[in-house]
Enzyme design. Structure first.
Site, PDB file in Angstrom:
ATOM      1  N   TYR A  57       0.854  -1.197   0.000  1.00 23.26           N
ATOM      2  CA  TYR A  57       0.000   0.000   0.000  1.00 23.26           C
ATOM      3  C   TYR A  57       0.883   1.237   0.000  1.00 23.26           C
ATOM      4  O   TYR A  57       1.809   1.342   0.803  1.00 23.26           O
ATOM      5  CB  TYR A  57      -0.884   0.023   1.249  1.00 23.26           C
ATOM      6  N   GLU A  59      -0.403   4.831  -0.401  1.00 26.63           N
ATOM      7  CA  GLU A  59      -1.162   6.085  -0.538  1.00 26.63           C
ATOM      8  C   GLU A  59      -0.245   7.287  -0.361  1.00 26.63           C
ATOM      9  O   GLU A  59       0.592   7.315   0.552  1.00 26.63           O
ATOM     10  CB  GLU A  59      -2.272   6.175   0.519  1.00 26.63           C
ATOM     11  N   ASP A 204      -7.099  13.540 -24.767  1.00 25.14           N
ATOM     12  CA  ASP A 204      -7.031  12.143 -24.314  1.00 25.14           C
ATOM     13  C   ASP A 204      -6.426  11.344 -25.470  1.00 25.14           C
ATOM     14  O   ASP A 204      -7.115  10.998 -26.431  1.00 25.14           O
ATOM     15  CB  ASP A 204      -8.436  11.643 -23.972  1.00 25.14           C
ATOM     16  N   THR A 231      -3.784   6.186 -21.642  1.00 23.21           N
ATOM     17  CA  THR A 231      -3.632   4.886 -21.013  1.00 23.21           C
ATOM     18  C   THR A 231      -2.236   4.376 -21.366  1.00 23.21           C
ATOM     19  O   THR A 231      -1.591   4.859 -22.297  1.00 23.21           O
ATOM     20  CB  THR A 231      -4.720   3.893 -21.470  1.00 23.21           C
ATOM     21  N   LYS A 234      -1.945   0.544 -24.408  1.00 27.03           N
ATOM     22  CA  LYS A 234      -2.307   0.432 -25.831  1.00 27.03           C
ATOM     23  C   LYS A 234      -1.026   0.517 -26.661  1.00 27.03           C
ATOM     24  O   LYS A 234      -0.184  -0.366 -26.559  1.00 27.03           O
ATOM     25  CB  LYS A 234      -3.332   1.504 -26.189  1.00 27.03           C
ATOM     26  N   ARG A 240      -1.833  -2.371 -17.911  1.00 23.96           N
ATOM     27  CA  ARG A 240      -3.079  -1.606 -17.909  1.00 23.96           C
ATOM     28  C   ARG A 240      -2.946  -0.476 -16.889  1.00 23.96           C
ATOM     29  O   ARG A 240      -2.541  -0.706 -15.749  1.00 23.96           O
ATOM     30  CB  ARG A 240      -4.257  -2.495 -17.535  1.00 23.96           C
TER      31      ARG A 240
HETATM   32  N1  DSN Z   1     -11.703   0.138 -24.426  1.00 27.93           N
HETATM   33  C1  DSN Z   1     -10.819   1.128 -24.976  1.00 27.93           C
HETATM   34  C2  DSN Z   1     -10.826   1.102 -26.448  1.00 27.93           C
HETATM   35  O1  DSN Z   1     -10.999   0.026 -26.966  1.00 27.93           O
HETATM   36  O2  DSN Z   1     -10.650   2.091 -27.113  1.00 27.93           O
HETATM   37  C3  DSN Z   1     -11.077   2.481 -24.464  1.00 27.93           C
HETATM   38  O3  DSN Z   1     -12.138   2.495 -23.614  1.00 27.93           O
END
Ligand code: DSN
Length: 423
Positions: A57, A59, A204, A231, A234, A240
Site C-alpha cells: 500500500y 497512498e 485524451d 492509457t 495500448k 493496464r
Molecule cells: N476500451 C478502450 C478502447 O478500446 O478504445 C477504451 O475504452
C-alpha cells in the site's frame, strides 16, 4: 515473482485458473490481435505485474506517503514520473490512475464543478464514453456539448463551426483525442479556440500515446495543452493503467484529485510496469516500432480498400481503421466480429459516425496494427491479413472457406511468437 515454481504451484493448487491461463496464452498465440486498443506487453512488464510490489500500500506520493516501508516504491514511482515527463516533454506526470476512465474523471473532478459546460466529441464519431456519453456518470455530471467530424471529408473537424459552438456555449474545458478516430488531431486549432473563450484544454491520447512517444504523431504537450491523458497499455505497450501529464500550475490539483480525491492506494506493481514500458519507449528502437505501426496501418488500409472495403473517413493517419461492414459486405459489425473470431482474427464491433444501428449490432468493426507490429509482422503479413478479412466477410456463411482461412491465419501466426509466452 512469475517463476516456473509459481506456474507449477498454480497448476497444482488451482488447476481451473491454470487451465484458463494456458488457454488464453494459446488463444493469443494462435491468432492475431487487431483490436486497436490492445497490445502484447513486454516480458519485463509481466514480471513487474506479478511481483511483490502488488503487496504494498502506497497512498500518497514519493516522499509523502501515509504508510511506512516505501523506499522501493518511491524509486519506481519517481522513475515512472521522470521517464513520462522526458518522453512527452511535460512539466508534471501523475502515473497512479488505475486506468483510462478514472484518469479522465480525475482531470474533470479537479477542474470542473457539476453542471459546467464541456465540449467533447460525439461517441459515434470517435469520442470516448468518458467524453460525455450520456450513459457515463461523467455524462450526467457536466453539461456536455458534442461536436462531430466530417466523415466524407477525411474525418476533418469543422473548426469554424467548433469556434461558433464555443462562442455560444462558453465551455470551461474543450476535450479532444478519441477512441475510434482514424486521423491525427489539429491541436493548434483546438488551443486557439480554447484561448479565445477562456477554456481549459485536454487531449485524451490513449490510443496514440505510444505513437506520440515514438515521435511519429503530433504531441499536444508541444501545443500548450493543459492536460494530456493516456492509457499505458495500448500503443505504449505497458501494463493496464493511465497517466496524466500536466503543467506545473496544475500539479497539486491533479495529484490531489487522483489521491485522495478519487482513488486510494495506487497499484505499485502496475506503476513498476509503467516505469519499465516508459523506459523502453525512451530507447531509439521504440521510434522504429512506432513508425512500423503507422506503415503497417497504411499497408493494411490500402489493401482493404483495394479489396472493396469501405473505411470510415477513407483511410487512416494513425494505427486504426474503422470498416463499414454494412456498406462493404452487407453484414453488421457483430456478424463481422464473430466471423473474424472464427478464423482467429480478433477485432471489435464498432459504431460508425451517426450509426443508424445500435451499439451491440453496429455497422462497423475497428482494426489496428500495434499488436501485430509488436509480433514482428510487416508489409507481407498486412497484405495477407487484408485478403483474409475480405475473403471471410464476403464468405461468412461458407464454413469450408472459413475453416481454410483459419488454418492459413494460424499457420502464419505460428511464425510470430507472442512476447512473454513460452513457445
Ligand atoms: N476500451 C478502450 C478502447 O478500446 O478504445 C477504451 O475504452
Amino acid at each position: 515473482m512469475r517463476s516456473p515454481s509459481g506456474r507449477s504451484l498454480l497448476e497444482a493448487n488451482d488447476p481451473e485458473i491454470h487451465a484458463a491461463l494456458v488457454g488464453e496464452e494459446a488463444r493469443q498465440s494462435a491468432g492475431i490481435e487487431l483490436i486497436p486498443s490492445e497490445n502484447y506487453t513486454y516480458p519485463e512488464v509481466l514480471v513487474a505485474l506479478g511481483s511483490v510490489f502488488t503487496n504494498k500500500y502506497s497512498e500518497g506520493y514519493p516522499g509523502r506517503r501515509y504508510y511506512g516501508g516505501q523506499e522501493y516504491t518511491d524509486v519506481i514511482e519517481r522513475l515512472a514520473r521522470n521517464r513520462a515527463r522526458k518522453l512527452f516533454g511535460a512539466e508534471h506526470a501523475n502515473v497512479q490512475p488505475l486506468s483510462g476512465a478514472p484518469m479522465n474523471a480525475a482531470v474533470y473532478l479537479s477542474m470542473l464543478e457539476p453542471g459546467d459546460t464541456v465540449l467533447g466529441m460525439d461517441l459515434s464519431h470517435g469520442g470516448h464514453l468518458t467524453h460525455g456519453a450520456p450513459v457515463s456518470h461523467m455524462g450526467t455530471l457536466y453539461n456536455w456539448i458534442r461536436y462531430k467530424s466530417e466523415p466524407d471529408n477525411q474525418g476533418r473537424i469543422d473548426f469554424d463551426a467548433l469556434r461558433e459552438t464555443a462562442r455560444q456555449h462558453r465551455p470551461k474545458m474543450i476535450v479532444c483525442g478519441y477512441s475510434s478516430y482514424p486521423r491525427d488531431y489539429d491541436y493548434a486549432e483546438f488551443k486557439a479556440i480554447a484561448d479565445e473563450v477562456g477554456a481549459l484544454t485536454m487531449a485524451d491520447v490513449s490510443h496514440i500515446g505510444g505513437l506520440i512517444a515514438g515521435g511519429v504523431m503530433r504531441n499536444p504537450c508541444d501545443y500548450g495543452f493543459d492536460f494530456v491523458t493516456t492509457t499505458t497499455h495500448k500503443s505504449l505497450r505497458g501494463p493496464r493503467g493511465g497517466m496524466i501529464l500536466t503543467k506545473k500550475a496544475f500539479r497539486r490539483d491533479i495529484d490531489r484529485s487522483v489521491f485522495p480525491g478519487l482513488q486510494g492506494g495506487p497499484h505499485m506493481n502496475q506503476v513498476a510496469g509503467t516505469a519499465i514500458a516508459l523506459g523502453k519507449a525512451l530507447e531509439p528502437a521504440f521510434a522504429d516500432y512506432a513508425q512500423r505501426v503507422l506503415d503497417n496501418a497504411q499497408t493494411l488500409a490500402s489493401a482493404l480498400m483495394q479489396g472493396g472495403a469501405n473505411l470510415v473517413t477513407g483511410g487512416t493517419d494513425n494505427h486504426m481503421m474503422v470498416l463499414d461492414c454494412v456498406q462493404s459486405f452487407g453484414i453488421d459489425g457483430r456478424v463481422a466480429e464473430e466471423t473474424l473470431d472464427s478464423i482467429s482474427i480478433t477485432t471489435n464491433k464498432q459504431v460508425i459516425p451517426d450509426d443508424p444501428n445500435p451499439p451491440l449490432r453496429p455497422s462497423g468493426i475497428r482494426l489496428g496494427t500495434p499488436a501485430a507490429t509488436t509480433r514482428g509482422m510487416g508489409d507481407a503479413e498486412m497484405a495477407r491479413l487484408a485478403g483474409w478479412i475480405i475473403d471471410a466477410l464476403r464468405n461468412h456463411e461458407d464454413s469450408a472457406a472459413l475453416a481454410r482461412l483459419k488454418g492459413e491465419v494460424e499457420e502464419t501466426c505460428s511464425g510470430f511468437p507472442v512476447p512473454g509466452v513460452e513457445p
